[in-house]
Scaffold this active site. Structure first.
Site, PDB file in Angstrom:
ATOM      1  N   LYS A  12     -58.196 -51.468 -21.501  1.00  0.00           N
ATOM      2  CA  LYS A  12     -60.551 -51.989 -21.857  1.00  0.00           C
ATOM      3  C   LYS A  12     -60.544 -50.494 -21.748  1.00  0.00           C
ATOM      4  CE  LYS A  12     -59.869 -52.795 -17.546  1.00  0.00           C
ATOM      5  NZ  LYS A  12     -58.787 -53.056 -17.041  1.00  0.00           N
ATOM      6  N   ARG A  87     -64.008 -56.981 -10.567  1.00  0.00           N
ATOM      7  CA  ARG A  87     -62.722 -56.935 -10.113  1.00  0.00           C
ATOM      8  C   ARG A  87     -62.618 -58.102  -9.307  1.00  0.00           C
ATOM      9  NH1 ARG A  87     -60.455 -52.296 -12.135  1.00  0.00           N
ATOM     10  NH2 ARG A  87     -57.947 -51.933 -12.026  1.00  0.00           N
ATOM     11  N   ARG A 126     -48.821 -44.350 -20.998  1.00  0.00           N
ATOM     12  CA  ARG A 126     -49.760 -44.278 -21.072  1.00  0.00           C
ATOM     13  C   ARG A 126     -49.845 -42.888 -20.557  1.00  0.00           C
ATOM     14  NH1 ARG A 126     -54.692 -47.375 -18.062  1.00  0.00           N
ATOM     15  NH2 ARG A 126     -52.887 -47.337 -16.378  1.00  0.00           N
ATOM     16  N   ARG A 159     -50.652 -40.754 -14.413  1.00  0.00           N
ATOM     17  CA  ARG A 159     -51.653 -41.283 -13.609  1.00  0.00           C
ATOM     18  C   ARG A 159     -50.755 -41.605 -12.792  1.00  0.00           C
ATOM     19  NH1 ARG A 159     -56.214 -45.788 -15.263  1.00  0.00           N
ATOM     20  NH2 ARG A 159     -55.478 -46.357 -13.599  1.00  0.00           N
ATOM     21  N   ARG A 170     -50.653 -53.490  -8.918  1.00  0.00           N
ATOM     22  CA  ARG A 170     -51.927 -53.378  -9.637  1.00  0.00           C
ATOM     23  C   ARG A 170     -51.650 -54.806 -10.648  1.00  0.00           C
ATOM     24  NH1 ARG A 170     -51.893 -48.493 -12.358  1.00  0.00           N
ATOM     25  NH2 ARG A 170     -53.785 -48.648 -13.570  1.00  0.00           N
TER      26      ARG A 170
HETATM   27  P1  ADP Z   1     -56.932 -50.013 -19.424  1.00  0.00           P
HETATM   28  O1  ADP Z   1     -58.100 -49.417 -19.790  1.00  0.00           O
HETATM   29  O2  ADP Z   1     -57.035 -51.875 -19.265  1.00  0.00           O
HETATM   30  O3  ADP Z   1     -56.140 -49.607 -18.447  1.00  0.00           O
HETATM   31  P2  ADP Z   1     -55.901 -48.215 -21.747  1.00  0.00           P
HETATM   32  O4  ADP Z   1     -57.209 -48.495 -22.379  1.00  0.00           O
HETATM   33  O5  ADP Z   1     -55.877 -47.466 -20.796  1.00  0.00           O
HETATM   34  O6  ADP Z   1     -55.766 -49.896 -21.049  1.00  0.00           O
HETATM   35  O7  ADP Z   1     -54.407 -48.678 -21.715  1.00  0.00           O
HETATM   36  C1  ADP Z   1     -53.650 -49.119 -21.594  1.00  0.00           C
HETATM   37  C2  ADP Z   1     -52.155 -48.112 -22.689  1.00  0.00           C
HETATM   38  O8  ADP Z   1     -51.714 -48.617 -23.888  1.00  0.00           O
HETATM   39  C3  ADP Z   1     -52.455 -46.675 -22.932  1.00  0.00           C
HETATM   40  O9  ADP Z   1     -51.879 -46.168 -22.922  1.00  0.00           O
HETATM   41  C4  ADP Z   1     -53.554 -46.794 -24.263  1.00  0.00           C
HETATM   42  O10 ADP Z   1     -52.894 -45.935 -25.558  1.00  0.00           O
HETATM   43  C5  ADP Z   1     -51.947 -47.871 -24.668  1.00  0.00           C
HETATM   44  N1  ADP Z   1     -52.949 -49.364 -25.847  1.00  0.00           N
HETATM   45  C6  ADP Z   1     -54.014 -49.533 -25.267  1.00  0.00           C
HETATM   46  N2  ADP Z   1     -54.453 -50.848 -27.038  1.00  0.00           N
HETATM   47  C7  ADP Z   1     -53.133 -50.702 -27.045  1.00  0.00           C
HETATM   48  C8  ADP Z   1     -52.887 -51.946 -27.729  1.00  0.00           C
HETATM   49  N3  ADP Z   1     -53.595 -52.593 -28.834  1.00  0.00           N
HETATM   50  N4  ADP Z   1     -52.007 -51.664 -28.806  1.00  0.00           N
HETATM   51  C9  ADP Z   1     -51.083 -50.940 -28.170  1.00  0.00           C
HETATM   52  N5  ADP Z   1     -51.332 -50.023 -27.195  1.00  0.00           N
HETATM   53  C10 ADP Z   1     -52.515 -49.536 -26.796  1.00  0.00           C
HETATM   54  P1  AMP Z   2     -58.269 -48.990 -13.026  1.00  0.00           P
HETATM   55  O1  AMP Z   2     -58.797 -47.015 -13.321  1.00  0.00           O
HETATM   56  O2  AMP Z   2     -58.975 -49.571 -13.665  1.00  0.00           O
HETATM   57  O3  AMP Z   2     -56.884 -49.402 -13.425  1.00  0.00           O
HETATM   58  O4  AMP Z   2     -58.777 -48.806 -11.928  1.00  0.00           O
HETATM   59  C1  AMP Z   2     -57.823 -48.045 -10.820  1.00  0.00           C
HETATM   60  C2  AMP Z   2     -57.855 -48.137  -8.988  1.00  0.00           C
HETATM   61  O5  AMP Z   2     -59.240 -47.582  -8.427  1.00  0.00           O
HETATM   62  C3  AMP Z   2     -57.340 -50.172  -8.970  1.00  0.00           C
HETATM   63  O6  AMP Z   2     -55.918 -50.235  -9.223  1.00  0.00           O
HETATM   64  C4  AMP Z   2     -58.264 -50.533  -7.514  1.00  0.00           C
HETATM   65  O7  AMP Z   2     -57.511 -49.908  -6.399  1.00  0.00           O
HETATM   66  C5  AMP Z   2     -59.261 -49.481  -7.680  1.00  0.00           C
HETATM   67  N1  AMP Z   2     -60.548 -50.056  -8.216  1.00  0.00           N
HETATM   68  C6  AMP Z   2     -61.492 -49.749  -9.378  1.00  0.00           C
HETATM   69  N2  AMP Z   2     -62.223 -50.285 -10.238  1.00  0.00           N
HETATM   70  C7  AMP Z   2     -62.192 -51.275  -8.788  1.00  0.00           C
HETATM   71  C8  AMP Z   2     -62.496 -52.711  -8.422  1.00  0.00           C
HETATM   72  N3  AMP Z   2     -63.958 -52.376  -9.457  1.00  0.00           N
HETATM   73  N4  AMP Z   2     -63.129 -52.869  -7.266  1.00  0.00           N
HETATM   74  C9  AMP Z   2     -61.840 -52.616  -6.928  1.00  0.00           C
HETATM   75  N5  AMP Z   2     -61.128 -51.873  -6.970  1.00  0.00           N
HETATM   76  C10 AMP Z   2     -61.015 -51.084  -7.868  1.00  0.00           C
END
Ligand code: ADP
Ligand code: AMP
Length: 224
Positions: A12, A87, A126, A159, A170
């Site tokens: 995302k 969410r 990541r 993170r 999660r």
């Molecule tokens: P989210 O925001 O949904 O948690 P991220 O955009 O942070 O996901 O992506 C999670 C990890 O996967 C990051 O390290 C990112 O660089 C990697 N990633 C994102 N899209 C892809 C993809 N299409 N293929 C492989 N790795 C990806």
């Molecule tokens: P994310 O960066 O989207 O992976 O979110 C990290 C953490 O923030 C999640 O595991 C939740 O604990 C909290 N969080 C983020 N967005 C929401 C949401 N819309 N509702 C509830 N908790 C959230």
């Protein structure tokens, strides 16, 4: 407005950067906002801290209030992108009410579908730049030099909630609670994409979806 939906690690944040720069709209991640509150040591950050560290969901009231304050900023007037919100079904209902009160159309929902094995591998590799927020992956999208940001040479960080035990929680929260949001949106402008492909291929499909909606009024601030 655009809404990116998918489990943790589905890409995302990665696709949000692409969409925000293509449409020139703000990208709003409730996860990033909560982490910023935590770092600043605000009352909201303190209230959310334990829940985030355990991999659960922060309460709807806290997240909704935080989000509304952000959406009322002038830069959101011509459209915005949401990443990681809603969410829960209750958050989705809250967002609908907010949009309809402001006579804004319902969102274009883009669901990034990725199997659990890929999610765990992606999350464990990541890394993120704490200065500019750019997301990297040691396996799929590594920085050019060591673990330093390509843009500003800041050392990348992992993170805290990307540790495997927290990641499992999660993913559980996604399966047990957030997955229900999918059926809330499937009757509307809903697009499910195979997110288990290289990021550029996923972006290309998203680009096609945005082009389909160009001029519809749903994608405001469209700059294709
Ligand atoms: P989210 O925001 O949904 O948690 P991220 O955009 O942070 O996901 O992506 C999670 C990890 O996967 C990051 O390290 C990112 O660089 C990697 N990633 C994102 N899209 C892809 C993809 N299409 N293929 C492989 N790795 C990806
Ligand atoms: P994310 O960066 O989207 O992976 O979110 C990290 C953490 O923030 C999640 O595991 C939740 O604990 C909290 N969080 C983020 N967005 C929401 C949401 N819309 N509702 C509830 N908790 C959230």
């Amino acid at each position: 407005m655009i809404l990116l939906f998918g489990p943790p690690g589905s890409g995302k944040g990665t696709q949000a950067a692409y969409i925000a720069s293509r449409l020139n709209i703000p990208s709003i991640s409730t996860g990033d906002m909560l982490r910023a509150e935590l770092q600043l040591g605000t009352p909201l950050g303190s209230a959310a801290s334990a829940v985030i560290s355990s991999g659960g969901l922060v309460s709807d009231d806290l997240v909704n209030d935080m989000l509304v304050a952000r959406l009322l900023q002038p830069d959101c007037r011509d459209g915005f992108l949401l990443d990681g919100y809603p969410r829960t079904v209750s958050q989705a209902v809250f967002l609908d009410t907010f949009l309809s009160r402001r006579k804004m159309p319902p969102p274009i929902v883009i669901h990034l579908d990725v199997p659990e094995e890929s999610l765990i591998s992606r999350i464990s590799s990541r890394r993120q730049c704490p200065t500019c927020g750019r997301i990297y992956n040691l396996l799929h999208n590594p920085p050019k030099l060591d673990e330093l940001c390509d843009l500003d040479a800041t050392p990348l960080v992992r993170r805290k909630d990307d540790q495997e035990d927290v990641v499992r929680e999660r993913l559980r929260a996604f399966d047990e609670i957030t997955r229900m949001v999918e059926s809330y949106y499937t009757g509307g402008c809903y697009h499910k994409l195979d997110g288990d492909r290289p990021a550029k291929e996923v972006s290309a499909d998203i680009g096609k979806i945005l082009s389909q909606h160009a001029g519809s009024g749903i994608v405001r601030g469209e700059a294709v």
